[in-house]
Write a protein that holds these residues in place. Structure first.
Motif, PDB file in Angstrom:
ATOM      1  N   THR A  62       1.445  31.608  20.118  1.00 26.34           N
ATOM      2  CA  THR A  62       2.034  30.200  19.543  1.00 26.34           C
ATOM      3  C   THR A  62       3.567  30.407  19.555  1.00 26.34           C
ATOM      4  N   LEU A  63       4.210  29.276  19.755  1.00 27.05           N
ATOM      5  CA  LEU A  63       5.692  29.044  19.748  1.00 27.05           C
ATOM      6  C   LEU A  63       5.846  28.090  18.871  1.00 27.05           C
ATOM      7  N   HIS A  64       6.802  28.623  18.022  1.00 27.40           N
ATOM      8  CA  HIS A  64       7.252  27.832  16.683  1.00 27.40           C
ATOM      9  C   HIS A  64       8.735  27.254  16.919  1.00 27.40           C
ATOM     10  N   TRP A  65       8.603  25.854  16.820  1.00 28.95           N
ATOM     11  CA  TRP A  65       9.943  25.319  17.166  1.00 28.95           C
ATOM     12  C   TRP A  65      10.884  25.413  16.120  1.00 28.95           C
ATOM     13  N   LEU A  88       9.013  26.150   9.653  1.00 26.40           N
ATOM     14  CA  LEU A  88       8.601  25.751  10.953  1.00 26.40           C
ATOM     15  C   LEU A  88       7.060  25.487  11.381  1.00 26.40           C
ATOM     16  N   ASN A  89       7.184  24.210  10.943  1.00 30.43           N
ATOM     17  CA  ASN A  89       5.554  23.810  11.054  1.00 30.43           C
ATOM     18  C   ASN A  89       5.182  23.214  12.412  1.00 30.43           C
ATOM     19  N   THR A  90       6.206  22.623  13.366  1.00 27.95           N
ATOM     20  CA  THR A  90       5.806  22.439  14.489  1.00 27.95           C
ATOM     21  C   THR A  90       5.417  23.752  15.291  1.00 27.95           C
ATOM     22  N   LYS A  91       4.393  23.592  15.960  1.00 32.25           N
ATOM     23  CA  LYS A  91       3.877  24.798  16.912  1.00 32.25           C
ATOM     24  C   LYS A  91       3.433  24.196  18.257  1.00 32.25           C
ATOM     25  N   ILE A  92       3.648  24.758  19.431  1.00 34.14           N
ATOM     26  CA  ILE A  92       2.949  24.594  20.423  1.00 34.14           C
ATOM     27  C   ILE A  92       2.225  25.976  21.174  1.00 34.14           C
ATOM     28  N   HIS A  93       1.457  25.951  21.867  1.00 34.84           N
ATOM     29  CA  HIS A  93       0.642  26.876  22.397  1.00 34.84           C
ATOM     30  C   HIS A  93       0.617  27.404  23.842  1.00 34.84           C
ATOM     31  N   LEU A  94       0.631  28.445  24.006  1.00 35.72           N
ATOM     32  CA  LEU A  94       0.764  28.855  25.713  1.00 35.72           C
ATOM     33  C   LEU A  94      -1.007  28.762  26.082  1.00 35.72           C
ATOM     34  N   PRO A  95      -1.197  27.784  27.004  1.00 35.88           N
ATOM     35  CA  PRO A  95      -2.223  27.580  27.582  1.00 35.88           C
ATOM     36  C   PRO A  95      -2.780  28.771  28.528  1.00 35.88           C
ATOM     37  N   LYS A 400      -0.203  31.349  11.478  1.00 37.25           N
ATOM     38  CA  LYS A 400       0.643  31.392  10.231  1.00 37.25           C
ATOM     39  C   LYS A 400       1.988  30.794  10.571  1.00 37.25           C
ATOM     40  N   THR A 401       2.401  29.870   9.597  1.00 39.35           N
ATOM     41  CA  THR A 401       3.650  29.145   9.664  1.00 39.35           C
ATOM     42  C   THR A 401       4.921  30.080   9.403  1.00 39.35           C
ATOM     43  N   LEU A 402       5.843  30.165  10.243  1.00 35.12           N
ATOM     44  CA  LEU A 402       7.030  30.793   9.797  1.00 35.12           C
ATOM     45  C   LEU A 402       8.092  29.994   9.192  1.00 35.12           C
ATOM     46  N   PHE A 403       9.017  30.696   8.390  1.00 35.31           N
ATOM     47  CA  PHE A 403      10.193  29.941   8.022  1.00 35.31           C
ATOM     48  C   PHE A 403      11.416  30.653   7.941  1.00 35.31           C
ATOM     49  N   LEU A 404      12.403  30.140   7.837  1.00 35.08           N
ATOM     50  CA  LEU A 404      13.809  30.603   7.848  1.00 35.08           C
ATOM     51  C   LEU A 404      14.562  30.654   6.494  1.00 35.08           C
ATOM     52  N   VAL A 405      15.045  31.780   6.062  1.00 38.61           N
ATOM     53  CA  VAL A 405      15.320  31.797   4.680  1.00 38.61           C
ATOM     54  C   VAL A 405      16.835  32.333   4.737  1.00 38.61           C
TER      55      VAL A 405
END
Length: 426
Positions: A62-65, A88-95, A400-405
């Motif tokens: 998963t790549l988190h934008w 960082l809700n928007t994600k794309i995946h390595l196919p 899982k969603t990442l976030f910046l703090v």
């Protein structure tokens, strides 16, 4: 009244990535325009930042934008607020192809480099390139493998790029084979070629046992290499491979770049990339500061400029990521934090990456919405699509969603016994 197609494409190209991903699902007309080459040409000037978590126990696909236009990255908070946060809700995946086993090693692919919306993926253990993929469309192709792959020995140094004149995509790799263990060979694979196999172009002109930071720019893949020559011990040079000419060349590093010995032991404290459209080198081998050099005119060694001299007592490894719209420099710090550095005020704003216990990889990538077969320009290309297995970009849910703090107040840059921004034209 319906808008002309080219006007609608221009409007859509100004949207942030998450809005474009939603727009593709609105109707077939919008999806058609977003897949138009004109849209991609407008979007190519907008490289995006993605984060990928990477641990020994789990390598995510998963790549988190990261929205680098967000206020948390571009503005200093008011005095009363020091812990802003964004998800960082928007994600794309390595196919990747489905495997019959659950072993994480089967999904353990490293990202070699990005080029025109495509990613080159390599098997992490050997670094041998396996796939070229478009994570937006969920498509991938397998880089040709044949029986003689078994004769490969040791690590592989790969690179992926585009030929502007012939409009071909190629993968190059520098390999050792059992039959020629003391001479590294160069091999090229052309996407869409009817041969579907690696083609040898002879021995590599450099004695390479370590080539780092593959960086694509202007039809050339670049690596950083420390010299093994005793007479040049401590010097660093940049190797370039021109995909159009299929020739190697040496790109002169910045002047006086080797004043501090750059040996194998500390070569990982350097890094190379593209910053503001220029080839850049970051030197973190000093105790109290880091230097960032930029080649302002590609191919002209006299245009190397020491653009930043950043004093820091925080230690660790810094990797410049991109220039933000407010003039700050975005940096990855120790693979765990993003740092927004203000060169005018000389201060840092640290944003901790949270959500999983991991180190992180920062990927600068320009998303492409063009189908892989159209991008390569070969109808007979054997493209596989894994949309059904969850490779569609997603806005919520999934991994899982990442976030910046934001971490406390901005920290001021320590003073150094030399002038800030002395130009570096040494």
């Amino acid at each position: 009244m319906e808008l002309p197609g080219h006007i609608l494409i221009e409007i859509l190209s100004k949207l942030p990535l998450d809005s474009i991903l939603v727009s593709r699902c609105v109707c077939t007309t919008w999806r058609f325009f977003i897949s138009d080459p004109l849209f991609s040409s407008l979007y190519l000037s907008k490289p995006q930042l993605f984060l990928r978590s990477n641990t020994l126990a789990h390598v995510t696909t998963t790549l988190h934008w990261v929205d680098t236009h967000s206020s948390i990255l571009n503005t200093t908070p008011p005095p009363s607020i020091h812990r802003r946060q964004i998800n960082l809700n928007t994600k794309i995946h390595l196919p990747l192809p489905q495997t019959s086993t659950s072993c994480f090693m089967d999904q353990d692919f490293g990202i070699v480099n990005s080029c025109n919306g495509l990613l080159c993926l390599s098997k992490s253990i050997t670094n041998n390139p396996h796939f070229i993929c478009n994570p937006i469309t969920g498509e991938f192709i397998t880089v040709g493998h044949e029986e003689k792959e078994k004769s490969l020995w040791g690590s592989v140094f790969p690179g992926f790029g585009y030929c502007p004149k012939s409009k071909k995509y190629k993968v190059v790799r520098l390999v050792l084979r059992l039959e020629s263990m003391f001479q590294r060979m160069a091999e090229v694979y052309t996407l869409g070629s009817t041969e579907s196999s690696w083609r040898s172009i002879g021995s590599a002109p450099f004695d390479l046992d370590l080539a780092l930071f593959p960086t694509y720019l202007n039809g050339v893949i670049h690596w950083v290499k420390a010299s093994d020559d005793e007479k040049k011990k401590g010097s660093v040079f940049i190797i370039g491979f021109d995909f159009e000419e299929e020739k190697f060349n040496e790109v002169p590093p910045p002047p006086h770049f080797g004043e501090k010995h750059k040996e194998k032991e500390n070569l990982y404290n350097l890094n190379m990339g593209v910053l503001g459209g220029c080839l850049s080198l970051c030197d973190c081998t000093f105790v109290d500061h880091l230097d960032i050099w930029m080649m302002k005119e590609y191919g002209d060694p006299t245009s190397w400029t020491k653009e930043y001299v950043i004093s820091t007592h925080f230690g660790g490894v810094y990797r410049p990521i991109k220039l933000l719209e407010n003039g700050d420099l975005l940096i990855m710090y120790n693979k765990r934090e993003l740092v927004a550095y203000d060169p005018i005020q000389g201060c840092f704003r640290f944003l901790r990456i949270q959500g999983v216990q991991s180190v992180f990889e920062a990927i600068i990538h320009v998303p492409s919405f063009i189908p892989l077969k159209d991008a390569v320009g070969e109808d007979h290309l054997n493209v596989q699509n894994v949309k059904a297995s969850g490779s569609e970009p997603e806005l919520l849910g999934g991994s899982k969603t990442l976030f910046l703090v934001e971490q406390g107040e901005p920290r001021t840059e320590p003073r150094l016994p030399f002038f800030w921004g002395d130009g570096g034209e040494e």
